[in-house]
Design a protein around this motif. Structure first.
Motif, PDB file in Angstrom:
ATOM      1  N   ASN A 133       0.828  -1.209   0.000  1.00 27.13           N
ATOM      2  CA  ASN A 133       0.000   0.000   0.000  1.00 27.13           C
ATOM      3  C   ASN A 133       0.864   1.261   0.000  1.00 27.13           C
ATOM      4  O   ASN A 133       0.534   2.238  -0.674  1.00 27.13           O
ATOM      5  N   ALA A 134       1.963   1.224   0.731  1.00 21.72           N
ATOM      6  CA  ALA A 134       2.865   2.380   0.745  1.00 21.72           C
ATOM      7  C   ALA A 134       3.476   2.597  -0.636  1.00 21.72           C
ATOM      8  O   ALA A 134       3.592   3.736  -1.104  1.00 21.72           O
ATOM      9  N   GLU A 135       3.845   1.512  -1.292  1.00 23.32           N
ATOM     10  CA  GLU A 135       4.412   1.632  -2.636  1.00 23.32           C
ATOM     11  C   GLU A 135       3.376   2.178  -3.617  1.00 23.32           C
ATOM     12  O   GLU A 135       3.689   3.031  -4.462  1.00 23.32           O
ATOM     13  N   ALA A 136       2.144   1.731  -3.490  1.00 22.26           N
ATOM     14  CA  ALA A 136       1.084   2.230  -4.365  1.00 22.26           C
ATOM     15  C   ALA A 136       0.850   3.721  -4.136  1.00 22.26           C
ATOM     16  O   ALA A 136       0.671   4.483  -5.094  1.00 22.26           O
ATOM     17  N   ASP A 137       0.872   4.148  -2.876  1.00 18.23           N
ATOM     18  CA  ASP A 137       0.696   5.568  -2.564  1.00 18.23           C
ATOM     19  C   ASP A 137       1.831   6.400  -3.150  1.00 18.23           C
ATOM     20  O   ASP A 137       1.608   7.486  -3.694  1.00 18.23           O
ATOM     21  N   LEU A 138       3.056   5.891  -3.024  1.00 16.37           N
ATOM     22  CA  LEU A 138       4.211   6.608  -3.552  1.00 16.37           C
ATOM     23  C   LEU A 138       4.134   6.709  -5.066  1.00 16.37           C
ATOM     24  O   LEU A 138       4.391   7.761  -5.650  1.00 16.37           O
ATOM     25  N   ASN A 139       3.749   5.622  -5.717  1.00 19.87           N
ATOM     26  CA  ASN A 139       3.623   5.643  -7.175  1.00 19.87           C
ATOM     27  C   ASN A 139       2.554   6.636  -7.618  1.00 19.87           C
ATOM     28  O   ASN A 139       2.736   7.366  -8.596  1.00 19.87           O
ATOM     29  N   ALA A 140       1.448   6.672  -6.900  1.00 24.36           N
ATOM     30  CA  ALA A 140       0.375   7.604  -7.248  1.00 24.36           C
ATOM     31  C   ALA A 140       0.838   9.045  -7.084  1.00 24.36           C
ATOM     32  O   ALA A 140       0.571   9.897  -7.943  1.00 24.36           O
ATOM     33  N   ALA A 141       1.558   9.320  -6.013  1.00 30.13           N
ATOM     34  CA  ALA A 141       2.055  10.679  -5.775  1.00 30.13           C
ATOM     35  C   ALA A 141       3.066  11.070  -6.848  1.00 30.13           C
ATOM     36  O   ALA A 141       3.058  12.204  -7.342  1.00 30.13           O
ATOM     37  N   THR A 142       3.929  10.142  -7.214  1.00 27.53           N
ATOM     38  CA  THR A 142       4.927  10.414  -8.255  1.00 27.53           C
ATOM     39  C   THR A 142       4.237  10.680  -9.586  1.00 27.53           C
ATOM     40  O   THR A 142       4.603  11.608 -10.318  1.00 27.53           O
ATOM     41  N   ASN A 143       3.242   9.870  -9.906  1.00 32.25           N
ATOM     42  CA  ASN A 143       2.511  10.064 -11.159  1.00 32.25           C
ATOM     43  C   ASN A 143       1.798  11.413 -11.189  1.00 32.25           C
ATOM     44  O   ASN A 143       1.787  12.100 -12.209  1.00 32.25           O
ATOM     45  N   ASP A 144       1.194  11.797 -10.053  1.00 34.74           N
ATOM     46  CA  ASP A 144       0.510  13.088  -9.982  1.00 34.74           C
ATOM     47  C   ASP A 144       1.494  14.236 -10.183  1.00 34.74           C
ATOM     48  O   ASP A 144       1.213  15.195 -10.904  1.00 34.74           O
ATOM     49  N   THR A 145       2.652  14.140  -9.553  1.00 35.26           N
ATOM     50  CA  THR A 145       3.659  15.195  -9.665  1.00 35.26           C
ATOM     51  C   THR A 145       4.164  15.309 -11.096  1.00 35.26           C
ATOM     52  O   THR A 145       4.301  16.406 -11.637  1.00 35.26           O
ATOM     53  N   THR A 146       4.412  14.163 -11.713  1.00 38.54           N
ATOM     54  CA  THR A 146       4.883  14.161 -13.100  1.00 38.54           C
ATOM     55  C   THR A 146       3.839  14.747 -14.032  1.00 38.54           C
ATOM     56  O   THR A 146       4.152  15.558 -14.909  1.00 38.54           O
ATOM     57  N   THR A 147       2.592  14.363 -13.824  1.00 40.56           N
ATOM     58  CA  THR A 147       1.508  14.893 -14.663  1.00 40.56           C
ATOM     59  C   THR A 147       1.380  16.399 -14.495  1.00 40.56           C
ATOM     60  O   THR A 147       1.227  17.133 -15.481  1.00 40.56           O
ATOM     61  N   ASN A 148       1.452  16.872 -13.258  1.00 44.22           N
ATOM     62  CA  ASN A 148       1.334  18.312 -13.013  1.00 44.22           C
ATOM     63  C   ASN A 148       2.486  19.083 -13.653  1.00 44.22           C
ATOM     64  O   ASN A 148       2.281  20.167 -14.209  1.00 44.22           O
ATOM     65  N   ALA A 149       3.684  18.521 -13.605  1.00 42.80           N
ATOM     66  CA  ALA A 149       4.829  19.180 -14.230  1.00 42.80           C
ATOM     67  C   ALA A 149       4.665  19.209 -15.746  1.00 42.80           C
ATOM     68  O   ALA A 149       4.969  20.229 -16.390  1.00 42.80           O
ATOM     69  N   ASP A 150       4.187  18.117 -16.307  1.00 45.40           N
ATOM     70  CA  ASP A 150       3.947  18.079 -17.757  1.00 45.40           C
ATOM     71  C   ASP A 150       2.911  19.116 -18.175  1.00 45.40           C
ATOM     72  O   ASP A 150       3.075  19.804 -19.185  1.00 45.40           O
ATOM     73  N   VAL A 151       1.848  19.220 -17.412  1.00 42.33           N
ATOM     74  CA  VAL A 151       0.794  20.197 -17.723  1.00 42.33           C
ATOM     75  C   VAL A 151       1.363  21.617 -17.657  1.00 42.33           C
ATOM     76  O   VAL A 151       1.094  22.448 -18.534  1.00 42.33           O
TER      77      VAL A 151
END
Length: 77
Positions: free
Chosen positions: A36-54
């Motif tokens: 669950n911790a790994e899934a949370d970290l992956n989700a946060a990383t994906n959100d950050t990457t998406t926001n930077a791309d936008v």
């Protein structure tokens, strides 16, 4: 009497089958927490990457008209 002995034997087997396996349960719980911790970290990383791309895309999109305007001005002279 045989019926009582059989009932007691079945109940004893049932209780033995329900015996807790603490080590296995603890290991499974720890694995679940880590997953669950790994899934949370992956989700946060994906959100950050998406926001930077936008943000970068928005910057590129707003810079393009300015570059075009500058090119048009140069061409008009």
């Amino acid at each position: 009497m045989k019926k009582v002995a059989l009932t007691v034997a079945v109940l004893a087997l049932g209780l033995a089958a329900c015996n807790k396996q603490e080590a296995a349960n603890n290991a499974a719980n720890e694995t679940a927490v880590e997953n669950n911790a790994e899934a949370d970290l992956n989700a946060a990383t994906n959100d950050t990457t998406t926001n930077a791309d936008v943000a970068l895309n928005a910057t590129d999109n707003s810079a393009a008209p300015a570059a075009n305007a500058a090119a048009n001005t140069t061409n008009a002279q």
